[in-house]
Design a protein around this motif. Sequence first.
Motif, PDB file in Angstrom:
ATOM      1  N   VAL A  27     -13.626  21.624 -61.656  1.00 15.36           N
ATOM      2  CA  VAL A  27     -13.394  23.061 -61.466  1.00 15.36           C
ATOM      3  C   VAL A  27     -13.494  23.414 -59.988  1.00 15.36           C
ATOM      4  O   VAL A  27     -12.649  24.130 -59.447  1.00 15.36           O
ATOM      5  CB  VAL A  27     -14.396  23.897 -62.307  1.00 15.36           C
ATOM      6  N   GLY A  28     -14.522  22.907 -59.335  1.00 13.30           N
ATOM      7  CA  GLY A  28     -14.684  23.179 -57.901  1.00 13.30           C
ATOM      8  C   GLY A  28     -13.517  22.662 -57.085  1.00 13.30           C
ATOM      9  O   GLY A  28     -13.026  23.348 -56.184  1.00 13.30           O
ATOM     10  N   LEU A  29     -13.055  21.467 -57.409  1.00 16.69           N
ATOM     11  CA  LEU A  29     -11.924  20.876 -56.683  1.00 16.69           C
ATOM     12  C   LEU A  29     -10.639  21.678 -56.891  1.00 16.69           C
ATOM     13  O   LEU A  29      -9.922  21.974 -55.930  1.00 16.69           O
ATOM     14  CB  LEU A  29     -11.699  19.446 -57.167  1.00 16.69           C
ATOM     15  N   VAL A  30     -10.365  22.027 -58.143  1.00 17.00           N
ATOM     16  CA  VAL A  30      -9.139  22.788 -58.433  1.00 17.00           C
ATOM     17  C   VAL A  30      -9.192  24.161 -57.782  1.00 17.00           C
ATOM     18  O   VAL A  30      -8.196  24.631 -57.218  1.00 17.00           O
ATOM     19  CB  VAL A  30      -8.894  22.880 -59.955  1.00 17.00           C
ATOM     20  N   MET A  31     -10.342  24.813 -57.827  1.00 14.43           N
ATOM     21  CA  MET A  31     -10.454  26.126 -57.172  1.00 14.43           C
ATOM     22  C   MET A  31     -10.241  26.004 -55.664  1.00 14.43           C
ATOM     23  O   MET A  31      -9.614  26.861 -55.048  1.00 14.43           O
ATOM     24  CB  MET A  31     -11.821  26.759 -57.454  1.00 14.43           C
ATOM     25  N   LYS A  32     -10.767  24.944 -55.065  1.00 14.38           N
ATOM     26  CA  LYS A  32     -10.609  24.743 -53.621  1.00 14.38           C
ATOM     27  C   LYS A  32      -9.139  24.496 -53.270  1.00 14.38           C
ATOM     28  O   LYS A  32      -8.641  25.032 -52.286  1.00 14.38           O
ATOM     29  CB  LYS A  32     -11.485  23.559 -53.188  1.00 14.38           C
ATOM     30  N   ASN A  54      -6.855  29.123 -58.302  1.00 13.57           N
ATOM     31  CA  ASN A  54      -6.366  29.783 -59.507  1.00 13.57           C
ATOM     32  C   ASN A  54      -7.430  29.614 -60.595  1.00 13.57           C
ATOM     33  O   ASN A  54      -7.734  28.488 -60.999  1.00 13.57           O
ATOM     34  CB  ASN A  54      -5.042  29.150 -59.938  1.00 13.57           C
ATOM     35  N   ASP A  55      -7.977  30.737 -61.065  1.00 12.50           N
ATOM     36  CA  ASP A  55      -9.044  30.696 -62.063  1.00 12.50           C
ATOM     37  C   ASP A  55      -8.618  29.993 -63.351  1.00 12.50           C
ATOM     38  O   ASP A  55      -9.368  29.195 -63.909  1.00 12.50           O
ATOM     39  CB  ASP A  55      -9.504  32.117 -62.416  1.00 12.50           C
ATOM     40  N   LEU A  56      -7.421  30.312 -63.822  1.00 13.32           N
ATOM     41  CA  LEU A  56      -6.947  29.733 -65.072  1.00 13.32           C
ATOM     42  C   LEU A  56      -6.773  28.226 -64.946  1.00 13.32           C
ATOM     43  O   LEU A  56      -7.190  27.465 -65.821  1.00 13.32           O
ATOM     44  CB  LEU A  56      -5.635  30.395 -65.507  1.00 13.32           C
ATOM     45  N   ALA A  57      -6.188  27.777 -63.849  1.00 13.02           N
ATOM     46  CA  ALA A  57      -6.003  26.337 -63.634  1.00 13.02           C
ATOM     47  C   ALA A  57      -7.350  25.629 -63.560  1.00 13.02           C
ATOM     48  O   ALA A  57      -7.521  24.532 -64.107  1.00 13.02           O
ATOM     49  CB  ALA A  57      -5.203  26.093 -62.356  1.00 13.02           C
ATOM     50  N   ALA A  58      -8.325  26.244 -62.914  1.00 13.48           N
ATOM     51  CA  ALA A  58      -9.659  25.649 -62.810  1.00 13.48           C
ATOM     52  C   ALA A  58     -10.331  25.560 -64.178  1.00 13.48           C
ATOM     53  O   ALA A  58     -10.954  24.545 -64.504  1.00 13.48           O
ATOM     54  CB  ALA A  58     -10.516  26.454 -61.840  1.00 13.48           C
ATOM     55  N   ALA A  59     -10.203  26.610 -64.982  1.00 13.05           N
ATOM     56  CA  ALA A  59     -10.799  26.603 -66.320  1.00 13.05           C
ATOM     57  C   ALA A  59     -10.160  25.532 -67.199  1.00 13.05           C
ATOM     58  O   ALA A  59     -10.853  24.814 -67.926  1.00 13.05           O
ATOM     59  CB  ALA A  59     -10.656  27.981 -66.969  1.00 13.05           C
TER      60      ALA A  59
END
Length: 79
Positions: free
Chosen positions: A50-55, A59-64
């Motif tokens: 989640v941290g990597l995708v958010m960085k 995108n909140d949805l992609a991270a979730a």
Amino acid sequence: ISGFLLMGYVRITPRVEAALKAIPLSVMVGIVTPAATSGKLPELLALLAVGLVMKLVRNDLAAAVAGAATVAIARWALG
């Protein structure tokens, strides 16, 4: 439904607006904190994902989705 209907009677001041914007974050913290403190590998890997995708994507949805997929794959792989 009642919360939605009752909000029709609440005057939206800057303070109320700020509180409403903070609700999604507080819900996520309430969901993530028990998983993070359990220290189990799938959940820790998901937090990392989640941290990597958010960085990278911001995108909140992609991270979730990345976090949920990581937990599912890690639990399946670890048995």
